[in-house]
Structure formats: C-alpha cells, structure tokens
Design a protein around this motif. Structure first.
Motif, short mmCIF file in Angstrom:
data_model
loop_
_atom_site.label_atom_id
_atom_site.label_comp_id
_atom_site.label_asym_id
_atom_site.label_seq_id
_atom_site.Cartn_x
_atom_site.Cartn_y
_atom_site.Cartn_z
N VAL A 59 -9.24 8.89 -1.28
CA VAL A 59 -9.11 7.50 -1.68
C VAL A 59 -10.07 6.69 -0.81
O VAL A 59 -10.29 7.02 0.35
CB VAL A 59 -7.65 7.01 -1.58
N TRP A 60 -10.68 5.63 -1.39
CA TRP A 60 -11.77 4.93 -0.73
C TRP A 60 -11.48 3.47 -0.43
O TRP A 60 -10.61 2.86 -1.00
CB TRP A 60 -13.02 4.99 -1.62
N ARG A 61 -12.27 2.92 0.49
CA ARG A 61 -12.36 1.51 0.88
C ARG A 61 -11.04 0.95 1.39
O ARG A 61 -10.36 1.61 2.13
CB ARG A 61 -12.96 0.68 -0.26
N GLN A 62 -10.70 -0.28 1.04
CA GLN A 62 -9.49 -0.90 1.57
C GLN A 62 -8.25 -0.10 1.18
O GLN A 62 -7.30 0.01 1.95
CB GLN A 62 -9.36 -2.34 1.07
N TYR A 63 -8.30 0.49 0.00
CA TYR A 63 -7.19 1.32 -0.46
C TYR A 63 -6.94 2.46 0.54
O TYR A 63 -5.80 2.80 0.84
CB TYR A 63 -7.53 1.87 -1.84
N ASN A 66 -5.09 1.13 3.52
CA ASN A 66 -3.69 0.87 3.18
C ASN A 66 -2.88 2.16 3.14
O ASN A 66 -1.76 2.22 3.64
CB ASN A 66 -3.60 0.17 1.82
N VAL A 67 -3.46 3.21 2.56
CA VAL A 67 -2.78 4.51 2.48
C VAL A 67 -2.55 5.07 3.87
O VAL A 67 -1.45 5.52 4.21
CB VAL A 67 -3.58 5.50 1.61
N ASP A 104 -6.68 7.14 -8.06
CA ASP A 104 -6.70 5.80 -8.64
C ASP A 104 -5.47 5.02 -8.19
O ASP A 104 -5.54 3.82 -7.95
CB ASP A 104 -6.72 5.86 -10.17
N GLU A 105 -4.32 5.70 -8.09
CA GLU A 105 -3.07 5.07 -7.67
C GLU A 105 -2.27 6.04 -6.82
O GLU A 105 -2.24 7.23 -7.09
CB GLU A 105 -2.22 4.68 -8.89
N ARG A 119 2.23 -7.35 0.06
CA ARG A 119 1.08 -7.57 -0.82
C ARG A 119 -0.12 -8.03 0.01
O ARG A 119 0.01 -8.85 0.90
CB ARG A 119 1.43 -8.62 -1.86
N TRP A 132 -9.19 -8.53 3.68
CA TRP A 132 -7.90 -8.87 3.09
C TRP A 132 -6.91 -9.14 4.21
O TRP A 132 -6.97 -8.51 5.26
CB TRP A 132 -7.40 -7.72 2.23
#
Length: 147
Positions: A59-63, A66-67, A104-105, A119, A132
C-alpha cells in the motif's frame, strides 16, 4: 482498469506492517496476510484447519502511513486490491516469480473486535498541501440496529 484480477482476502497480519520510503519520499507499507480456511468435520465433531495462504500486500503514500500506524501483528483484516504477478532474478541468477496484492482498501475485521475511526482531513491552511491532519469522527460502536 479492465481485465485486472480483483481479490478480497480476510485474514490475520503475520507481522507489523513495514513502513519504508522511496528515494523520492513516497511512503510504502508492506505486510503479509495469512488466511486459513476452516471446515467442520461432522464425523469427528471438530473444526479442521486447511492449508494457510500467505499473501504479500503493498500500500502506498499516506494510506501506507495510516496502515502502519493503525494495524499490527495478529490483527484480523479485510484487504481488497489488484492481484499482481512479477518476476525477478536473484543475486545468484535464479529467476523468481511472486504474486502480490496492490491494496485498494484495507481495514480491521470487526467480527471479533471493535475499532475507533479517526478521519483524516486536509490541513486548513490557505496553501495547497498534501499533508493531512487528523479530525476525530464519532463512530457508534456496540449500538444495536433499529430492527
């Protein structure tokens, strides 16, 4: 994109997500999900575990950040993404092929757990930015449905 193989997997993280950064500064988190089918054997009256499947996920970037911050080893997760296969040569010259999931999710599975969601919203400054900042969002957990 048409023709891609989309997969949804439910399983447990085998380790904490590994967060790294590319030379250009993009975050990437890698983790492995173990998914083991379980069947009930009526003759013996017991549950039997099938062969575990281990699926490497990216999984990439800000995601990715978060993970890495939200999930840890042993967490039961639901992961959805695009199945990819790539080949490479090892230092010894052997050709290897791996199958991975471009995520993706991803999120915690809530069958046996609860979660609090925070959030993420864009920074409120006047200039365009990709950073963010967290914005708390109340989530009703443990509330019975109205039916």
């Amino acid at each position: 994109m048409a023709g891609e193989t989309l997969v949804t997997v439910v399983g447990n993280l085998t380790t904490d997500p590994e967060l790294r950064f590319t030379p250009s500064g993009a975050a990437v988190a890698n983790f492995t999900v173990a998914s083991t089918p379980r069947t009930y054997d009526r003759e013996s009256g017991t549950w039997r575990d099938g062969d575990a499947m281990f699926l490497r996920c990216n999984v990439w970037r800000q995601y990715a950040e978060n993970v890495a911050e939200s999930l840890g080893r042993g967490a039961r997760v639901i992961v959805h993404g695009r199945l990819r296969q790539r080949s490479f040569d090892t230092k010894e010259g052997e050709k290897r092929t791996v199958t991975e999931l471009d995520v993706d999710e991803v999120g915690p599975a809530l069958r046996y757990a609860t979660a609090k969601v925070t959030r993420m919203s864009r920074a409120a400054s006047g200039e365009a930015t990709s950073s963010w900042t967290p914005e708390p969002v109340p989530v009703a957990v443990g509330v019975d449905p109205p039916f």
